[in-house]
Motif scaffolding. Structure first.
Motif, mmCIF file in Angstrom:
data_model
loop_
_atom_site.group_PDB
_atom_site.id
_atom_site.type_symbol
_atom_site.label_atom_id
_atom_site.label_comp_id
_atom_site.label_asym_id
_atom_site.label_seq_id
_atom_site.Cartn_x
_atom_site.Cartn_y
_atom_site.Cartn_z
ATOM 1 N N UNK A 292 0.830 -1.200 0.000
ATOM 2 C CA UNK A 292 0.000 0.000 0.000
ATOM 3 C C UNK A 292 0.867 1.254 0.000
ATOM 4 N N UNK A 293 1.938 1.248 0.779
ATOM 5 C CA UNK A 293 2.838 2.393 0.793
ATOM 6 C C UNK A 293 3.501 2.613 -0.553
ATOM 7 N N UNK A 294 3.903 1.513 -1.212
ATOM 8 C CA UNK A 294 4.515 1.634 -2.539
ATOM 9 C C UNK A 294 3.538 2.231 -3.543
ATOM 10 N N UNK A 295 2.292 1.742 -3.535
ATOM 11 C CA UNK A 295 1.279 2.279 -4.445
ATOM 12 C C UNK A 295 1.020 3.755 -4.163
ATOM 13 N N UNK A 296 0.950 4.118 -2.894
ATOM 14 C CA UNK A 296 0.702 5.511 -2.526
ATOM 15 C C UNK A 296 1.836 6.415 -3.002
ATOM 16 N N UNK A 297 3.086 5.983 -2.806
ATOM 17 C CA UNK A 297 4.229 6.796 -3.243
ATOM 18 C C UNK A 297 4.241 6.927 -4.769
ATOM 19 N N UNK A 298 3.925 5.846 -5.460
ATOM 20 C CA UNK A 298 3.895 5.898 -6.930
ATOM 21 C C UNK A 298 2.826 6.867 -7.429
ATOM 22 N N UNK A 299 1.624 6.782 -6.868
ATOM 23 C CA UNK A 299 0.528 7.652 -7.303
ATOM 24 C C UNK A 299 0.849 9.108 -6.992
ATOM 25 N N UNK A 300 1.411 9.374 -5.819
ATOM 26 C CA UNK A 300 1.746 10.752 -5.460
ATOM 27 C C UNK A 300 2.883 11.292 -6.323
ATOM 28 N N UNK A 301 3.809 10.447 -6.727
ATOM 29 C CA UNK A 301 4.896 10.886 -7.598
ATOM 30 C C UNK A 301 4.353 11.300 -8.965
ATOM 31 N N UNK A 302 3.451 10.478 -9.515
ATOM 32 C CA UNK A 302 2.832 10.841 -10.790
ATOM 33 C C UNK A 302 1.989 12.107 -10.630
ATOM 34 N N UNK A 303 1.313 12.244 -9.495
ATOM 35 C CA UNK A 303 0.523 13.452 -9.239
ATOM 36 C C UNK A 303 1.411 14.694 -9.203
ATOM 37 N N UNK A 304 2.572 14.575 -8.572
ATOM 38 C CA UNK A 304 3.506 15.698 -8.506
ATOM 39 C C UNK A 304 3.966 16.096 -9.907
ATOM 40 N N UNK A 305 4.261 15.115 -10.737
ATOM 41 C CA UNK A 305 4.691 15.408 -12.108
ATOM 42 C C UNK A 305 3.582 16.078 -12.909
ATOM 43 N N UNK A 306 2.351 15.542 -12.820
ATOM 44 C CA UNK A 306 1.242 16.127 -13.582
ATOM 45 C C UNK A 306 0.886 17.512 -13.065
ATOM 46 N N UNK A 307 1.041 17.735 -11.784
ATOM 47 C CA UNK A 307 0.803 19.069 -11.226
ATOM 48 C C UNK A 307 1.760 20.082 -11.853
ATOM 49 N N UNK A 308 3.027 19.713 -11.934
ATOM 50 C CA UNK A 308 4.007 20.608 -12.567
ATOM 51 C C UNK A 308 3.727 20.783 -14.056
ATOM 52 N N UNK A 309 3.332 19.690 -14.717
ATOM 53 C CA UNK A 309 3.118 19.728 -16.161
ATOM 54 C C UNK A 309 1.909 20.585 -16.536
ATOM 55 N N UNK A 310 0.860 20.560 -15.732
ATOM 56 C CA UNK A 310 -0.368 21.278 -16.073
ATOM 57 C C UNK A 310 -0.311 22.739 -15.641
ATOM 58 N N UNK A 311 0.210 23.009 -14.428
ATOM 59 C CA UNK A 311 0.114 24.357 -13.870
ATOM 60 C C UNK A 311 1.406 25.174 -13.971
ATOM 61 N N UNK A 312 2.555 24.559 -13.804
ATOM 62 C CA UNK A 312 3.787 25.321 -13.600
ATOM 63 C C UNK A 312 4.854 25.070 -14.664
ATOM 64 N N UNK A 313 4.571 24.289 -15.668
ATOM 65 C CA UNK A 313 5.592 23.964 -16.675
ATOM 66 C C UNK A 313 5.994 25.187 -17.481
ATOM 67 N N UNK A 314 5.040 26.030 -17.833
ATOM 68 C CA UNK A 314 5.344 27.197 -18.658
ATOM 69 C C UNK A 314 6.195 28.211 -17.898
ATOM 70 N N UNK A 315 5.936 28.357 -16.611
ATOM 71 C CA UNK A 315 6.711 29.317 -15.817
ATOM 72 C C UNK A 315 8.023 28.737 -15.317
ATOM 73 N N UNK A 316 8.111 27.424 -15.222
ATOM 74 C CA UNK A 316 9.319 26.797 -14.717
ATOM 75 C C UNK A 316 9.572 27.052 -13.248
ATOM 76 N N UNK A 317 8.506 27.296 -12.495
ATOM 77 C CA UNK A 317 8.649 27.626 -11.071
ATOM 78 C C UNK A 317 8.451 26.356 -10.249
ATOM 79 N N UNK A 318 9.551 25.743 -9.847
ATOM 80 C CA UNK A 318 9.479 24.500 -9.085
ATOM 81 C C UNK A 318 9.056 24.750 -7.641
ATOM 82 N N UNK A 319 9.407 25.910 -7.090
ATOM 83 C CA UNK A 319 9.069 26.188 -5.701
ATOM 84 C C UNK A 319 7.561 26.267 -5.508
ATOM 85 N N UNK A 320 6.882 26.961 -6.425
ATOM 86 C CA UNK A 320 5.415 27.030 -6.330
ATOM 87 C C UNK A 320 4.777 25.660 -6.489
ATOM 88 N N UNK A 321 5.372 24.846 -7.343
ATOM 89 C CA UNK A 321 4.854 23.489 -7.521
ATOM 90 C C UNK A 321 4.974 22.683 -6.234
#
Length: 260
Positions: free
Chosen positions: A201-230
């Motif tokens: 369960x912990x492995x699945x949770x970490x995997x899902x949250x990692x993909x969520x972190x990537x998609x969050x950056x890709x959708x909202x912050x990729x154009x600005x390149x602001x990693x701190x806000x992400x």
């Protein structure tokens, strides 16, 4: 009518013996046996629920195979097209079913872990009621999580970005339910240890949250390149609610436990 029987015919040495009169209470001697502990796999209602989930999951997966492949391709595509976000009512229903199944499976997992740690020291005698309480906690968490994202994203981001993010979040949460289903079935019916189930369960949770972190950056912050806000956005709307859920479960289990 004949004459009544004499008293010495109607009464004898065993007239007042409780073994002679079974309608009278009898004092039991000996030590009471140890009650059989509750096991989830022996619960017919839980078994019925899991069987229904399994049948619906298999049938739905067979009809939505193309949709799942398209969504997986969209997750790891940095610039998906708008056609990738178009979903039918059946596909949306399939994802909501997986989301509810995810809440149900997490409730079963938490209840199994609680029973493993605490044994029969819960104040609620009904196992189904305890499961329902855990299920309500996870459903409430998903609802409040969605409300939080909706309010924050409506203030800071464009509607098109919000729509893409909500659909991505729905698919990720539905995927978590699909990934948890095998380990829950193994834990309930094939004696998979609680420790291994928690690690998975912990492995699945970490995997899902990692993909969520990537998609969050890709959708909202990729154009600005602001990693701190992400990072701040992800911590505020993913990590903090998850830690709050864990704290709420600990407090709930402590209240459900008998304090001697």
């Amino acid at each position: 009518m004949g004459e009544p029987l004499p008293l010495y015919y109607r009464e004898n040495y065993f007239s007042d013996d409780t073994l002679f009169h079974t309608e009278q209470t009898v004092d039991r001697f000996g030590v009471a046996g140890e009650p059989v502990p509750y096991v989830v796999r022996n619960d017919s209602i839980v078994t019925l629920i899991l069987i229904i989930c399994f049948v619906v999951f298999v049938i739905s997966t067979g009809h939505t195979r193309e949709f799942v492949g398209r969504q997986l391709k969209r997750l790891f595509n940095s610039q998906p097209s708008e056609n990738d976000f178009k979903e039918t009512s059946g596909e949306l229903g399939f994802q909501f079913f997986l989301l509810f199944m995810s809440c149900l499976l997490m409730a079963v997992t938490v209840y199994g872990f609680t029973s493993y740690v605490l044994g029969d020291t819960l104040i609620i005698n009904s196992e189904l009621l305890t499961l329902a309480i855990f299920l309500a906690v996870f459903v409430g968490y998903q609802f409040l999580h969605w409300v939080g994202y909706t309010v924050v994203n409506h203030v800071f981001f464009a509607p098109q970005q919000n729509s893409r993010w909500i659909k991505t979040q729905l698919f990720l949460k539905a995927s978590m339910g699909a990934l948890l289903f095998p380990v829950v079935m193994l834990s309930v019916y094939f004696n998979l240890s609680i420790e291994k189930a928690v690690y998975y369960f912990g492995f699945v949770l970490i995997f899902i949250k990692s993909v969520t972190f990537y998609k969050c950056w890709n959708i909202f912050f990729r154009q600005n390149g602001d990693y701190l806000q992400n990072i701040l956005y992800f911590c505020a709307l993913e990590i903090v609610p998850l830690l709050s859920l864990g704290a709420a479960l600990i407090i709930l289990i402590d209240h459900l436990k008998l304090n001697f």
